[in-house]
Design an enzyme around this catalytic site. Sequence first.
Site, PDB file in Angstrom:
ATOM      1  N   VAL B 132      -2.831   5.256   9.155  1.00 13.50           N
ATOM      2  CA  VAL B 132      -2.642   5.990   7.902  1.00 13.50           C
ATOM      3  C   VAL B 132      -1.881   7.290   8.139  1.00 13.50           C
ATOM      4  O   VAL B 132      -2.302   8.133   8.921  1.00 13.50           O
ATOM      5  CB  VAL B 132      -4.005   6.318   7.239  1.00 13.50           C
ATOM      6  CG1 VAL B 132      -3.784   7.025   5.907  1.00 13.50           C
ATOM      7  CG2 VAL B 132      -4.823   5.060   7.030  1.00 13.50           C
ATOM      8  N   LYS B 205      -3.011   2.294   2.610  1.00 12.67           N
ATOM      9  CA  LYS B 205      -3.438   3.556   3.226  1.00 12.67           C
ATOM     10  C   LYS B 205      -4.531   4.215   2.391  1.00 12.67           C
ATOM     11  O   LYS B 205      -5.543   4.681   2.916  1.00 12.67           O
ATOM     12  CB  LYS B 205      -2.241   4.500   3.353  1.00 12.67           C
ATOM     13  CG  LYS B 205      -1.205   4.031   4.373  1.00 12.67           C
ATOM     14  CD  LYS B 205       0.077   4.840   4.248  1.00 12.67           C
ATOM     15  CE  LYS B 205       1.141   4.383   5.227  1.00 12.67           C
ATOM     16  NZ  LYS B 205       2.485   4.906   4.864  1.00 12.67           N
TER      17      LYS B 205
END
Lengths: 439, 439
Positions: B132, B205
Site C-alpha cells: 500500500v 489499497k
Amino acid sequence: MKEIGIALLGLGNVGLGTYRILADHARDIERRLGAKVRVRHILVRDGGRSRPEDVPASLITRDIGTILNDPEVSIVVEVMGGLAPAKEYLERSIASGRNVVTANKALLNAHGEQLFSQALSRGVDLHFEGAVCGGIPIIRTLREALASDRVSSIHGIVNGTTNFILSAMADEGATYEDALAQAQKLGFAEADPTMDVGGMDAAQKLCLLASLAFAARVSPEQVHVEGITSLRPVDITLGREAGYVLKLLATARRLSEGLDVRVHPAFIPQASPLADVRGAFNAVLLQSAALGASLFSGLGAGSLPTGSAVVSDIIDICRNLLAGVSGRLPMLCSPYLQDVSLIPSTQRRGPYYLRFSVSDEPGVLGRIATVLGEKGVSLASVIQRPSRPEDPHATIVVFSHSAREQDVQSAVKWIDGLASTRSPTQVIRIEEGPGVLRS
Amino acid sequence: MKEIGIALLGLGNVGLGTYRILADHARDIERRLGAKVRVRHILVRDGGRSRPEDVPASLITRDIGTILNDPEVSIVVEVMGGLAPAKEYLERSIASGRNVVTANKALLNAHGEQLFSQALSRGVDLHFEGAVCGGIPIIRTLREALASDRVSSIHGIVNGTTNFILSAMADEGATYEDALAQAQKLGFAEADPTMDVGGMDAAQKLCLLASLAFAARVSPEQVHVEGITSLRPVDITLGREAGYVLKLLATARRLSEGLDVRVHPAFIPQASPLADVRGAFNAVLLQSAALGASLFSGLGAGSLPTGSAVVSDIIDICRNLLAGVSGRLPMLCSPYLQDVSLIPSTQRRGPYYLRFSVSDEPGVLGRIATVLGEKGVSLASVIQRPSRPEDPHATIVVFSHSAREQDVQSAVKWIDGLASTRSPTQVIRIEEGPGVLRS
C-alpha cells in the site's frame, strides 16, 4: 486475560492525556494486544493539588518507592518533565529492570546516551516517541520504516508555538508581541515562552531526529540556534512578495564534510509542502536515497496528541513483554551512535534576505552595495522604501545570490557600523531546499 | 557476524529495487541490525530473460523447491505479483515455517485472510508495507503508531497514475486521453491502465487500510468504485472556479451505522492538504480521536520507494528473528478482523456537482431545476454556458446543497431521459471532509 501493570510519573498535561487514552481506548487496546494495560500508580509531586475527577485517588502516590517496590509494575512512564528528579527516577526504574517510556526531550538531550546505555546493558526498552513532534510517528518512522534507507536531509517545522505566532503574523499582519500574547491566551504558548521562541525546543527535537537518522551524536549546544523574536511583519510581507513563506526551520543534512544542523527562521518557497503547515501543526520532510521525499504532518503538542504517542510506546513495549523480548531496536548510544563532525553555520552557502534600516539620504544604497560586493556577496534584487511618517528610517532590502554566511556576517558587521545605519540589519536565510513534493 | 538468509520471489521492478537497496545499504543495515542480510536465491519465471548486470547469475533459480529446501532461508519475499503462483508459493513458504513479506495487494485482497490465518497458526510473521502506497509507512503507522488511537476516517490519494493524469489535466488543460498517453510515455501508467484508471488499484489499497484501521473485513467487491475515465477538462476548470480541486479520492469512515468506504473522483477544497498532492505522489490523511488530523505523504510506487518498504519489512522480521519472537502484531484475520456492515453508497449525503449537456433552447434549465427540486435536491449555485462553435450543446452546471445520493441518481436518470439532454450527465461528489490541517 493477562494484565500488564504500568506506572505514570507525572499527571500534568501529557500524563493526563496518557491516562485518559488508556482509559477511553481500553477495549480497542485489549483487542489489539490480547492483554490488559493497567495503570497501578501515578506519581505526583504535590499530592495536595486538585486532581481530575476521572483519576481515582487510590492510584496517586508521592513516593517513587511505592512504584519500584510493586512487582506488578513492568513499565514506568515518565511524563513529569524537567531533569530532576526525572533522571534519577528513570535510572532507578531501569536499574530495577523496568522498561521505560519518556516524553522528555530535554532529559534525553542532556543525559540520553547515559540512559540508553543503561537500558541496553540492563536489557530493557526505552521508548520516546512523545519526545518529538507529539503524535506524529516520526521517531518510529526513522527507527523502523527508514531502517532500510539512507536519510540525506531532514527539514522540519517542529515547534507549534512559533509556527502559530508566525502564521498569525502572516495572516493577520500582527506584530510579534501581539501574536505571542494571542498564542499565550489560547494556550499555544507558555507564560515563559523562552524555550519555544528562542528556538531551543526545536533544537532539542531536531538533535534527537538527527542522532537517529544519522546515527551520530548531535547536541543542541553544538548547533546554531536562532529564534523568532527579532522578526517583523515587514519581513513576512517583503518575503511573500518574492514568493517565500517565513518559518522557524529545523534543518539537518548529511554532507560529505559532515553534518549541517541548524535551527533558525528561514524563507522557504511558497510551493514547498512545509509552507502550508499552519498554526500549531508540525511537519517533517525527509529526503532519503530510496524513498525520495516523504512528509509527515500532524499536531506536534497537546495532551491527547502527545499522549497518543506515549500510549503507542506503551503498547509497543507490551508487545515485547508478551513476546518475551526486549532491545529489538537500536539504542541511541554506543555502538550505534558515533562521533561525526558538524559543519559550522558560518560555512553555510545559500541566498540571504538582508533588511537594512538606514537614514534617508543620498548614497546609502551605493555604500551598502559596495560593501556587499567587496565581501563577495552578490545581489539578486534590491527593494528600496523611503522613510514614511510612521517610520523615520528608509528600508533597503537585498535578496542575495548564494553567498557564504561568513562573508554575509562580515559585510553586515561593517554596514551596521556605518553612521547612516539606524538599527541592526535583519538577516534571514533563504532555503530553497525543502522543495515541492512532485515527481 | 550473524547472517539471515532471504529469498526473493520475482525480479521485476520491485524485486530489483529490493535487491539493490539490500546491496547498496548493506553496511547501514548491518549496523542497525547487528547482523547481515544475505539474499540466497531469486526466483524468476523466465530464466532466459536478460538479467541486470548487478545481480549474480548464481542467485537465480526457476524452482521454488530450491528455496524451500534451503534451511538457511528464513524469510521469503514475494514481489512477483499476480495470484498464481504467488499464493501457492507463499502458502508453501509459511507451511515450511518461513516468515514472509509480500507487496502484493491483489493477493492480500483476494486471499489475505487465509494467508494471515495460516501465518498466525504456524507462528510466523507476514508483513506487507510494500502493498500500500509504496514507501509511505502507512501500514506500520496504523499497525503500531495508531494502536493507541481510534481512527475515525481515512482520506487518501493512493494511486499515482490517476493523480498524475488529473494533475496534467489541471495544469496543462490536457484531455484525459492525452494525459494518459503522457503518463504511459513517462512510465507512470501501464500499457493496460484499467486497474489504475478504473479505480480498482486504489480500492485494493483502501480496503487493506480500512481493514487495519477498523479491524473489519472490507473487500473491493463490497465498495463503490468509480474511475476517472469520464472526467473532462471542463469539469476541472468549473470546479476550480468554485474553489475545488478534482482528485481520485479513497475514503473510509467509521459511522454509527457502519463503515462508509468508497473510491471515486471528488472535488475537495483547495485548502485541503490533499489538494497539494501532485503528480505521482500519494498521501493519506487520517483523523483519529487522540491525535486529530495527521498526514503521510510520499512516492506511492516505483522500484526504490516500494523496495524501501519491502526492505523495512525484511529488517523488522530480522529484528524478530534475532530476538527469537514472532507474531508481535495482530494479523488481518480472526479474531482481530470482524464483520461490520457497510453503508451503501446510495445512502451518501453530501453536495454534488452536476454537469448537464443539453440542447440550446428555452426552458431547459427550468425543467432540470424542477426535476431536481421534486427529488429533493436543492441548488446552491448554477452556471449556464451557451453552445459554442466547438460544442453544439449548451452546458448547465449545478452545485447542489447536501443531498442524498439516491435522490441525485434518480433525478439524473429522469433528466438523462429528457429529449433536450444530449449526453449523460456528469455527476461528481464534493467532499468537504478532508479539511485544512489547522488548529
